[in-house]
Write a protein that holds these residues in place. Structure first.
Motif, PDB file in Angstrom:
ATOM      1  N   ALA A  97       0.617  -0.810   0.322  1.00 58.01           N
ATOM      2  CA  ALA A  97       0.139   0.432   0.350  1.00 58.01           C
ATOM      3  C   ALA A  97       0.825   0.968  -0.082  1.00 58.01           C
ATOM      4  CB  ALA A  97      -1.013   0.001   1.084  1.00 58.01           C
ATOM      5  N   LYS A  98      -0.021   2.334  -0.455  1.00 61.50           N
ATOM      6  CA  LYS A  98       0.758   3.376  -0.033  1.00 61.50           C
ATOM      7  C   LYS A  98       1.801   3.961   1.139  1.00 61.50           C
ATOM      8  CE  LYS A  98      -0.684   6.389  -4.310  1.00 61.50           C
ATOM      9  NZ  LYS A  98      -2.466   6.845  -4.518  1.00 61.50           N
ATOM     10  N   SER A  99       0.884   3.838   2.632  1.00 57.43           N
ATOM     11  CA  SER A  99       1.042   4.110   3.599  1.00 57.43           C
ATOM     12  C   SER A  99       0.543   3.456   4.602  1.00 57.43           C
ATOM     13  CB  SER A  99       1.056   5.530   3.497  1.00 57.43           C
ATOM     14  OG  SER A  99      -0.541   5.775   3.698  1.00 57.43           O
ATOM     15  N   PRO A 100       1.760   3.281   5.780  1.00 60.44           N
ATOM     16  CA  PRO A 100       0.382   2.591   7.102  1.00 60.44           C
ATOM     17  C   PRO A 100      -0.729   2.593   6.682  1.00 60.44           C
ATOM     18  CG  PRO A 100       2.441   3.398   7.090  1.00 60.44           C
ATOM     19  CD  PRO A 100       1.945   3.579   6.510  1.00 60.44           C
ATOM     20  N   MET A 101      -1.182   3.725   6.576  1.00 61.40           N
ATOM     21  CA  MET A 101      -2.722   4.227   6.530  1.00 61.40           C
ATOM     22  C   MET A 101      -3.649   3.532   6.061  1.00 61.40           C
ATOM     23  SD  MET A 101      -2.905   6.621   9.720  1.00 61.40           S
ATOM     24  CE  MET A 101      -4.215   7.267   9.449  1.00 61.40           C
ATOM     25  N   GLU A 102      -3.210   3.426   4.435  1.00 65.69           N
ATOM     26  CA  GLU A 102      -4.109   2.919   3.540  1.00 65.69           C
ATOM     27  C   GLU A 102      -3.532   1.204   4.020  1.00 65.69           C
ATOM     28  OE1 GLU A 102      -3.967   4.884   0.395  1.00 65.69           O
ATOM     29  OE2 GLU A 102      -2.657   6.714   1.163  1.00 65.69           O
ATOM     30  N   LEU A 103      -3.486   0.424   4.420  1.00 67.62           N
ATOM     31  CA  LEU A 103      -3.898  -0.463   4.332  1.00 67.62           C
ATOM     32  C   LEU A 103      -4.937  -1.304   5.037  1.00 67.62           C
ATOM     33  CD1 LEU A 103      -0.359  -1.724   6.768  1.00 67.62           C
ATOM     34  CD2 LEU A 103      -0.912  -2.338   3.793  1.00 67.62           C
ATOM     35  N   LEU A 104      -5.407  -1.854   4.199  1.00 63.58           N
ATOM     36  CA  LEU A 104      -6.401  -2.607   4.502  1.00 63.58           C
ATOM     37  C   LEU A 104      -6.856  -4.002   5.713  1.00 63.58           C
ATOM     38  CD1 LEU A 104      -8.206  -1.743   1.027  1.00 63.58           C
ATOM     39  CD2 LEU A 104      -8.439  -0.414   2.738  1.00 63.58           C
ATOM     40  N   PHE A 105      -8.191  -4.347   6.699  1.00 62.16           N
ATOM     41  CA  PHE A 105      -8.515  -5.682   6.591  1.00 62.16           C
ATOM     42  C   PHE A 105      -6.699  -5.772   7.287  1.00 62.16           C
ATOM     43  CE2 PHE A 105      -9.519  -6.329   2.903  1.00 62.16           C
ATOM     44  CZ  PHE A 105     -11.256  -6.287   3.360  1.00 62.16           C
ATOM     45  N   THR A 106      -6.458  -4.924   8.442  1.00 64.25           N
ATOM     46  CA  THR A 106      -4.683  -4.743   9.310  1.00 64.25           C
ATOM     47  C   THR A 106      -5.542  -5.777  10.378  1.00 64.25           C
ATOM     48  OG1 THR A 106      -5.753  -2.738  10.288  1.00 64.25           O
ATOM     49  CG2 THR A 106      -3.729  -2.964   9.304  1.00 64.25           C
ATOM     50  N   TYR A 107      -6.837  -5.733  11.293  1.00 64.91           N
ATOM     51  CA  TYR A 107      -6.934  -6.515  11.880  1.00 64.91           C
ATOM     52  C   TYR A 107      -7.057  -7.925  11.390  1.00 64.91           C
ATOM     53  CZ  TYR A 107     -11.759  -6.496   9.633  1.00 64.91           C
ATOM     54  OH  TYR A 107     -12.598  -6.970   8.910  1.00 64.91           O
ATOM     55  N   GLN A 108      -7.084  -8.085  10.146  1.00 64.77           N
ATOM     56  CA  GLN A 108      -6.893  -9.437  10.011  1.00 64.77           C
ATOM     57  C   GLN A 108      -5.900 -10.346   9.955  1.00 64.77           C
ATOM     58  OE1 GLN A 108      -9.991  -9.925   7.142  1.00 64.77           O
ATOM     59  NE2 GLN A 108     -11.345 -10.864   8.669  1.00 64.77           N
ATOM     60  N   TYR A 109      -4.528  -9.526  10.231  1.00 64.35           N
ATOM     61  CA  TYR A 109      -3.896 -10.146   9.630  1.00 64.35           C
ATOM     62  C   TYR A 109      -3.003 -11.601   9.999  1.00 64.35           C
ATOM     63  CZ  TYR A 109      -3.018  -6.015   6.839  1.00 64.35           C
ATOM     64  OH  TYR A 109      -3.347  -4.701   5.790  1.00 64.35           O
TER      65      TYR A 109
END
Lengths: 345, 290, 300
Positions: C170-182
């Protein structure tokens, strides 16, 4: 197929029999600036309004099956809840009195994609199935290249097709309804002389074609010439106005828009025929445009007509009526465009 | 009136709306009052706080200011700046506000004093060159047309209330003209700006057999070079093209490039056939930002 | 009067007809409800959308990679890839970025709102073929959205697949999706590599292009030819480079799948708006193998 002949004056009787329905046919629409007569399809109330010796209509018969604008559905909105109402806008049969072979073939091509493929379109199908078509022969005009596209004669897609033998019509009958109707006028089986006259008429017609498009290996050549400078040449002329698509009997691309009513309690979903030459055709949400230049859009139009459709349905989407070239103010005509891409201008 | 507006469960604000006019015929505002059938729904959707043509009350805070007309006097600049300050969204309403409109025709003349004398005689009025709103203030939204189409304004206002981005057709009038099954006016021997003018009018003029004069300004792709060729092919001279292109001001920059050609064409004519009196010779546009 | 033509009612014969062949269902929208909304980033939200009628909900079946058209009366209709597992059937999850008219209005809607669903449409990732093989799931930006459905389907049948790698940039950490599922994904014996173009203060992960991640993965095996499939979703520039790299590493083109995005007005192969060259993204795609994409003019 069943063939009959009848005297020309019987045609008025045929019209009279069909006049209980809505009849649409070619009518004269005055002259252009050079004094050339203009024709268009319109609702006909009197047999004498029909101009069956018409050259070519300005617009295609498309709008009777694919209106330029059509409401696909309406919504009744009540706070959070809503209901969708769908109306296919098909109400009654329509008689088409005097359609040329190219236009009949155009409908057959539209059938392939709109009625015979996956997700058949009911808005189209309903209107198409309710057309009673009387085809009529024609004399090739300078812009006609239907013979190149193999659409100069109609094999199916009509009810009865008439060829003028001079004083007599030669009728090919394709439907029971048409057979029944012809039974009500004075008709005979064709004699050997009629047959000779019919063959003579067909041969005579073939000599009159002037425009042509070389279609051999066209799908491959279009692929190979994707970067051809010819596209830029035509793209520079193109007005991106969508006129070619609007007069085309087979262009069916569209856009859908939804609108909320002023009272916030109703909404509607409207389909409008679009054109791949228009700048916003391939623009996505967020603003990216997959075809930002006139040249890329014009090229796409030719690809769809002469390559993509062939891949999908084994035949071109173009019927060679030449209306697009006639209507184009910038004089962009398929025979010239294709010839330039093939490199033999 | 006081009930909260909502759509599909999403609460919507009823915007305070003001209508204002600068130099114009006020025909655009009149268009709005012109349809009794939908007027009540329209009034339910917005709260009109300022509309000289429709009511006597007035207030000075509003969410949307619709400004009709062009700027032709110094005091109008002050007024416009003030409207801008009070409004969240400033809408240029109609061709005059968007491009200067018919008013800007006077900019074509070199000697504005001569123009003033021709128009006002011995009762001069303090006027200046005509400018569209955008020359002085930020314009958030343009509603094109001379006059505007009421249906379009209603749709735009509904979109604003619902929160949809207002989008104009990007294609030219030809598209709508063909959909109306008109025979091309060029074929009938009449000039038309349909191929380059922004659609949205439903080909109002061409459907009534009048060639387009370009009141909505250029479409997103306006191939004016090709149009010029076409006009010549169909037998129309640069003068005819210029007359149309200059009428509403939307094509100003292209007209500027065409004008010298026209002057050259005219000066090659014999003296007695010259159409323009010597005192008011057309010159390349001098419209400049104040 | 018997020459009055008989009106042919081609419609109204719905019973038993397949949805794809039935003209009556052309404009039919399944009423659905937004049952929950999770904000994922500043502009993306995960919507759970459930077909209201329980019977229709259970009958609704799709395959990973397919999309639905979502309709809001008067606002519009737009295509979205399904992000949920196919076992959830008509209880869908759609991850949507607020970017245009439609999505901005949707972003204002609340739980319990009624929307319309049609579909599913388009082609899918051939997970059946991939069984017994290693899988590379490579996503850039919003490309993780169409990847999530095949990923969940793989997790549900984890033992049927070999090594599974997810590479996500992703462009930046703020734009990462589904972080809660990693963490949950990692529990299924999955190698999850995440990279961002630009780190922020708190970012402890890696920074750089997704192709670097892929390069490392490729170095770990001698050849990708034998038993690997790849699914690549993301902006055209990304999958152009990724697919080239995979090709060089020996992965055959017909074992690489991409999902393309185009403007769509119908989803049913009628409006032509999504055509690439002259191929319909809605019918012949959105999932294409790389061979087909190579043969499409203007695809990349």
């Amino acid at each position: 197929m069943i063939f009959k002949v009848f005297k020309n004056q019987e045609l008025a009787r045929l019209h009279e029999l069909l006049a209980v329905n809505i009849v649409v046919g070619p009518v004269a629409k005055g002259n252009d600036r050079n004094g050339k007569p203009l024709y268009d399809f319109d609702v006909v109330y009197d047999f004498n309004e029909l101009a069956l010796d018409y050259t070519q209509t300005v617009h295609s018969p498309k709008r009777f099956v694919l209106p330029y604008q059509e409401t696909l559905s309406t919504f009744a909105v009540n706070r959070k809840d809503w209901e969708k109402h769908v109306d296919f806008n098909v109400y009654r049969p329509l008689v088409f009195f005097g359609m040329h072979a190219c236009d009949i073939n155009a409908l057959n091509k539209l059938d392939l994609v709109l009625a015979q493929s996956t997700y058949p379109n009911p808005y189209y199908m309903g209107k198409r199935k309710n057309l009673f078509i009387i085809g009529i022969d024609c004399k090739p005009e300078p812009q006609c290249f239907c013979r190149s596209m193999g659409t100069d004669s109609a094999i199916h897609g009509f009810d009865v097709f008439l060829t003028d033998l001079g004083g007599k019509y030669f009728a090919e009958i394709l439907s029971a309804t048409a057979f029944d109707l012809l039974g009500q006028i004075s008709c005979q089986d064709p004699s050997a002389k009629d047959l000779a006259l019919y063959k003579q008429a067909t041969n005579g017609k073939n000599k009159h074609y002037t425009a042509q498009v070389e279609t051999s290996d066209l799908t491959k050549i279009l692929d190979l010439e994707f970067e051809s400078p010819a596209w830029d040449y035509w793209g520079e002329k193109c007005l991106s106005c969508g006129t070619c698509a609007n007069v085309c009997p087979t262009c069916y691309c569209y856009g859908v828009e939804e609108h909320v009513d002023l009272d916030l309690q109703h909404a509607s979903k409207t389909k409008s025929l679009h054109s791949c030459n228009l700048i916003d055709f391939a623009k996505v949400a967020g603003g990216h445009n997959f075809r930002p230049t006139s040249a890329s859009r014009l090229k796409y139009r030719y690809y769809h007509k002469h390559r993509g459709f062939v891949e999908a349905f084994e035949e071109s989407l173009c019927v060679g009526c030449g209306r697009c070239g006639t209507a184009c103010l910038a004089d962009i005509t398929p025979p010239e465009v294709i010839a330039s891409v093939r490199g033999k201008e | 009136m006081s009930e909260q507006l909502s759509y599909l469960g999403v609460p919507l604000a009823r915007p305070k709306v003001g209508f204002f006019e600068l130099s114009s015929c006020e025909g655009c505002q009149l268009q709005l009052l012109n349809n009794e059938a939908t007027l009540l729904d329209f009034l339910n959707l917005v709260e009109i706080v300022n509309f000289r043509e429709g009511m006597s009350e007035r207030a000075d805070t509003y969410d949307i200011a619709f400004v009709e007309g062009s700027v032709t006097r110094k005091d109008e600049i002050t007024r416009l700046t003030e409207i801008r300050r009070n409004a969240k969204i400033l809408v240029a309403l109609g061709s005059c506000a968007c491009f200067g409109g018919v008013n800007q025709l006077k900019n074509r003349f070199r000697d504005l004093e001569w123009v003033k004398k021709e128009v006002y005689g011995d009762f001069p009025i303090e006027t200046m060159e005509v400018h569209p709103l955008a020359d002085f203030v930020q314009v958030d939204l343009s509603i094109f047309g001379c006059p505007i189409k009421k249906e379009e304004v209603e749709r735009i206002v509904t979109d604003l209330v619902v929160g949809k981005t207002v989008r104009h057709p990007e294609y030219p009038v030809c598209m709508e003209c063909k959909a109306n099954e008109n025979i091309c006016l060029f074929e009938l021997g009449e000039p038309c700006l349909g191929p380059v003018t922004r659609a949205g009018c439903d080909a109002w003029c061409p459907s009534n057999r009048r060639g387009c004069w370009g009141c909505r300004g250029p479409a997103e792709t306006a191939n004016l070079t090709e149009l010029e060729k076409i006009m010549h092919t169909y037998g129309f001279d640069s003068e005819t093209i210029l007359d149309r292109l200059e009428c509403f001001g939307g094509f100003a920059s292209f007209a500027d490039t065409l004008r010298p050609k026209n002057i050259a064409e005219l000066s090659s004519l014999p003296a007695q056939t010259k159409l323009i009196p010597s005192g008011c010779k057309k010159v390349p546009a001098r419209r400049k930002k104040p | 009067m018997h020459n009055k033509l008989h009106f042919i009612d081609v419609l109204g014969r719905t019973t038993g007809a397949h949805r794809k062949q039935d003209p009556d269902s052309f404009e039919y929208t399944l009423p659905a409800e937004i049952t929950s909304i999770y904000p994922l980033t500043a502009s993306e939200k995960l919507y759970q959308i459930q077909i209201i009628d329980p019977e229709l909900r259970n009958r609704f079946s799709f395959k990973p990679g397919q999309f639905v058209m979502l309709e809001l009366p008067g606002i519009g209709e737009a295509p979205f890839s399904i992000s949920s597992s196919p076992v959830r059937r008509g209880d869908l999850e759609l991850c949507i970025r607020a970017v245009g008219n439609f999505t901005n209005f949707l972003a204002k809607m609340e739980r319990g709102a009624k929307v319309g669903i049609t579909g599913p449409f388009g082609t899918h990732f051939p997970l059946e073929k991939m069984q017994g093989n290693d899988i590379l799931l490579i996503g850039g930006g919003l490309g993780i959205v169409p990847l999530r459905s095949p990923l969940l389907a793989v997790l549900e049948n984890r033992s049927r697949y070999g090594r599974v790698d997810i590479m996500y940039g992703a462009k930046s950490p703020m734009e990462l999706l589904f972080t809660y599922q990693y963490e949950e994904w990692r529990r299924f014996d999955i190698t999850l590599g995440i990279t961002v173009d630009k780190a922020d203060k708190g970012w402890k992960g890696r920074t750089g292009l997704i192709t670097e991640l892929l390069q490392e993965r490729i170095k770990q095996t001698t050849s990708l030819r034998e038993n690997t499939y790849a699914i690549v979703c993301g902006p055209p520039v990304m999958f152009h480079f990724v697919c080239k790299m995979l090709t060089e590493a020996g992965l055959p083109m017909q074992k690489m799948f991409v999902s393309l995005e185009r403007r769509m007005h119908c989803g049913r192969g009628k409006c032509c708006r999504c055509n690439i060259g002259s191929t319909y993204t809605c019918l012949d795609g959105p999932v294409f193998d790389y061979w087909s994409v190579m043969n499409l003019k203007e695809a990349i």
